[in-house]
Design a protein around this motif. Structure first.
Motif, PDB file in Angstrom:
ATOM      1  N   LEU A 298       1.141  -0.426   0.144  1.00  0.00           N
ATOM      2  CA  LEU A 298      -0.230  -0.234  -0.014  1.00  0.00           C
ATOM      3  C   LEU A 298       0.750   1.167   0.154  1.00  0.00           C
ATOM      4  CD1 LEU A 298      -2.767   1.648   0.635  1.00  0.00           C
ATOM      5  CD2 LEU A 298      -2.667   1.623   2.693  1.00  0.00           C
ATOM      6  N   CYS A 351      -4.993   4.607   6.928  1.00  0.00           N
ATOM      7  CA  CYS A 351      -5.550   2.918   6.403  1.00  0.00           C
ATOM      8  C   CYS A 351      -5.075   2.456   7.662  1.00  0.00           C
ATOM      9  CB  CYS A 351      -4.729   3.046   5.264  1.00  0.00           C
ATOM     10  SG  CYS A 351      -5.204   3.762   3.497  1.00  0.00           S
ATOM     11  N   GLY A 376      -9.682   3.749   6.230  1.00  0.00           N
ATOM     12  CA  GLY A 376     -10.855   2.087   6.615  1.00  0.00           C
ATOM     13  C   GLY A 376      -9.339   1.764   7.470  1.00  0.00           C
ATOM     14  N   MET A 378      -8.530  -2.480   7.064  1.00  0.00           N
ATOM     15  CA  MET A 378      -8.757  -3.895   6.868  1.00  0.00           C
ATOM     16  C   MET A 378      -8.794  -4.817   7.963  1.00  0.00           C
ATOM     17  SD  MET A 378      -5.288  -6.595   6.117  1.00  0.00           S
ATOM     18  CE  MET A 378      -5.251  -4.916   4.007  1.00  0.00           C
ATOM     19  N   ILE A 408     -11.669  -2.910   4.374  1.00  0.00           N
ATOM     20  CA  ILE A 408     -10.781  -1.537   3.513  1.00  0.00           C
ATOM     21  C   ILE A 408     -11.184  -2.048   1.831  1.00  0.00           C
ATOM     22  CG2 ILE A 408      -8.582  -2.488   4.101  1.00  0.00           C
ATOM     23  CD1 ILE A 408      -8.095   0.972   4.346  1.00  0.00           C
ATOM     24  N   GLY A 409     -11.693  -1.575   1.200  1.00  0.00           N
ATOM     25  CA  GLY A 409     -11.243  -1.360  -0.224  1.00  0.00           C
ATOM     26  C   GLY A 409     -12.158  -2.052  -1.320  1.00  0.00           C
ATOM     27  N   THR A 420      -5.025  -6.616  -3.191  1.00  0.00           N
ATOM     28  CA  THR A 420      -4.878  -5.639  -1.646  1.00  0.00           C
ATOM     29  C   THR A 420      -4.877  -4.163  -1.973  1.00  0.00           C
ATOM     30  OG1 THR A 420      -5.129  -7.206  -0.467  1.00  0.00           O
ATOM     31  CG2 THR A 420      -5.315  -5.796   0.466  1.00  0.00           C
ATOM     32  N   ILE A 424      -7.939  -1.054  -2.740  1.00  0.00           N
ATOM     33  CA  ILE A 424      -7.808   0.163  -2.192  1.00  0.00           C
ATOM     34  C   ILE A 424      -7.445   1.612  -2.404  1.00  0.00           C
ATOM     35  CG2 ILE A 424      -6.556   1.470   0.709  1.00  0.00           C
ATOM     36  CD1 ILE A 424      -5.593  -1.836   1.551  1.00  0.00           C
TER      37      ILE A 424
END
Length: 456
Positions: A298, A351, A376, A378, A408-409, A420, A424
Motif C-alpha cells: 500500500l 488506513c 479505512g 482491514m 477496506i477496499g 489488496t 484500497i
C-alpha cells in the motif's frame, strides 16, 4: 506540474530555455483536467502531457514557436464528440491550452513546489494588452510575498487577494477582472471555484470552476483571437496570439463552463482580464497504521498516486525504513498517540491495517473524529462487527461509524498484498471522484463526468 518539477528546475540550472503548456480549460470528455502540463525545451525534449496523446504533436509545435519568439500563445483544440477524430481529440471534448515561456514567477513557483511550500501561480489568459494584463504575464503568490506582476497595481492587488484565498482553500480556477482590478458581480458568481474533493492527491491540477458542462455533441468555435461561439465547429490548433484582445464591438460570448474558461457571463467588457490561478499545496498525506506486509504494498501504491506516505507502528522490530523503502517516513510510536499529534485535513487518507483491537480501536477512535477524507480498516466481516461494537462502547456515534470503510477496499477479488493495495487505492479514487466502481463497459455517458479537480 509537480511531477515535472525536478526536470524543469534542472533545465533552469543548465540554462536551457523551455516553454510550458498548461491546460486552462476543459469541456466534454477531454482526458486531462485544468493544470495538466507539457514542457518542451530548446533541444526538442518533451515532458508531460496535456491530452493523453491526442494533440501533443500540435502543442509541441506551438511550444517550439514560443521558445523561439518569447511570445505566449492561448490555443484551443477539439470540437464535438462526433467529429473529434478529425481534429485530434479522439475522446471528444475541447481543451484550452496556455503556452508560456519561462518567467521569474514560474521559476520561483517551481522552487516553492520542490520545497513543499504552498504557492499560487496566476497567469493572464486574455487582456487588453499594451503592457496592462498582456497574455502570459505571471504573478507568483505566497501567504507573505509575491513575485512578478500583471501590469497594473490595482489588478495585482485584486489577483493577489483572490489567489491567497484560493491557495488557503486549495482551489484553482479562472477569475475575471477589469484592467485595474475591478470585479464584476456576474463574473464573481459565475467563476467561484469549486472545492477540491477530499483526499485527492496534489498533482498538476486543482479544483475547477463551477458550472455545467456542455451538452454532448454541441459544437463550439474558437477563432483566432476570439472566444468560442455556440453552434459552429472549432478548428484544432487555432489560437489567439499573445497580447491581442477581443475583437471590436465587444467580447465574444463565452462557452459553457467546464473546468476552466468561461462560465456564462453576458456583457463582459471588451477590456476584461481573464486570469488562471493555479494553487499548489503540499501533497496530501496517507497514514498507514500497521507495519505488515500488506502495508508495504500500500505504501508503494500511495506514493505512486502522489501521497506523502507515513507508516506508523508501535513495534520497533517492524517499524523500520528498510522494510518500507517507498515510505517518506516510518514512525515507531503508539498509533493513537501519533495521530493525536499530527495535522490531519480533508485530503488525508488513513488506513488501519493492524488487525489488533488494542491498536485498531484507539487509533480509529481518533481517526473517525478527525476531518480525514478517508478512513479505512482491514479485517474480516466478523472482525468489522467486533470493531464496531468496541467503537460504540468507546463513545463513537453512528454518524462517525458511518465514515469507516471496512472491510477496506473495493471487491475486485484481490488476494495478494499487491492486489489488496490496488483494491484500497481503487476505493480511495472512487471516493475522491464519485465513481460507481462498476466496469466502464457496463456504464453509459461520459467517462470523465463533471467533477472538481484536485489541488496541485
Amino acid at each position: 506540474m509537480r511531477e515535472l518539477t525536478g526536470q524543469l528546475r534542472g533545465w533552469r540550472q543548465a540554462g536551457t530555455p523551455f516553454a510550458l503548456a498548461t491546460v486552462v480549460g476543459v469541456q466534454g470528455s477531454a482526458p486531462r483536467q485544468p493544470g495538466a502540463v507539457m514542457a518542451v525545451d530548446a533541444a526538442g525534449e518533451a515532458l508531460g502531457s496535456v491530452s493523453g496523446g491526442c494533440v501533443e504533436g500540435a502543442v509541441y509545435e506551438v511550444a517550439t514557436e514560443v521558445i523561439a519568439t518569447g511570445a505566449p500563445v492561448l490555443t484551443t483544440y477539439g470540437i464535438s464528440d462526433d467529429d473529434a477524430f478529425s481534429v485530434g481529440l479522439t475522446c471528444g471534448g475541447v481543451i484550452d491550452v496556455m503556452v508560456t515561456p519561462t518567467s521569474e514567477a514560474m521559476f520561483e513557483t517551481l522552487d516553492a513546489i520542490a520545497a513543499d511550500v504552498p504557492v499560487a501561480l496566476a497567469t493572464v489568459l486574455t487582456g487588453p494588452g499594451g503592457g496592462v494584463a498582456a497574455t502570459g504575464r505571471q504573478l507568483a503568490v505566497w501567504a507573505d510575498r509575491v513575485v512578478g506582476g500583471l501590469g497594473s497595481p490595482g489588478l495585482d492587488h485584486a489577483v493577489v487577494d483572490d489567489a491567497r484565498g484560493m491557495l488557503a482553500a486549495g482551489r484553482t480556477g479562472v477569475r475575471y477582472y477589469g484592467p485595474a482590478g475591478e470585479r464584476s458581480p456576474v463574473d464573481a458568481a459565475a467563476t467561484a471555484p469549486a472545492t477540491a474533493p477530499a483526499g485527492a492527491p496534489a498533482g498538476d491540477t486543482a479544483a475547477g470552476t463551477t458550472g455545467e458542462r456542455p451538452v454532448a455533441g454541441e459544437p463550439l468555435v474558437a477563432v483566432a483571437g476570439e472566444g468560442p461561439v455556440a453552434g459552429e465547429a472549432s478548428v484544432a490548433g487555432e489560437n489567439s496570439v499573445a497580447g491581442e484582445g477581443p475583437v471590436a464591438g465587444g467580447p465574444p460570448p463565452p462557452r459553457p463552463a467546464a473546468g476552466g474558461l468561461p462560465a456564462p457571463a453576458p456583457r463582459r467588457p471588451a477590456d476584461a482580464v481573464t486570469v488562471f490561478v493555479q494553487s499548489f499545496a503540499p501533497p496530501p498525506r496517507m497514514l498507514v497504521f500497521g507495519a505488515v506486509d500488506y502495508a508495504a504494498a500500500l505504501v508503494s501504491m500511495g506514493r505512486f498516486l502522489g501521497y506523502r506516505v507515513t507508516v506508523c507502528d508501535a513495534r520497533p522490530v517492524f517499524a523500520t525504513a528498510r522494510r518500507f523503502p517507498d515510505a517518506h517516513e516510518v514512525v515507531c510510536e503508539w498509533p493513537s498517540r501519533y495521530l493525536e499529534r499530527v495535522r490531519v485535513d480533508e485530503r488525508t487518507v488513513i488506513c488501519v491495517l493492524t488487525h489488533d483491537p488494542k491498536f485498531d480501536v484507539p487509533v480509529l477512535r481518533v481517526a473517525l473524529r478527525s476531518p480525514a477524507g478517508y478512513v479505512g480498516a482491514m479485517g474480516s466481516r466478523r472482525t468489522h462487527e467486533d470493531r464496531l461494537r468496541r467503537l460504540r462502547e468507546a463513545g463513537l456515534t453512528e454518524d462517525a461509524l458511518a465514515r469507516l470503510r471496512s472491510p477496506i477496499g473495493l471487491d475486485i477479488g484481490g488476494r495478494t498484498p499487491e492486489e489488496t493495495a490496488v483494491s484500497i487505492a481503487a476505493e480511495i479514487i472512487q471516493m475522491n471522484w464519485g465513481g460507481s466502481g462498476a466496469p466502464l463497459g457496463h456504464t453509459s455517458g461520459r467517462i470523465h463526468g463533471p467533477a472538481a479537480v484536485p489541488a496541485g
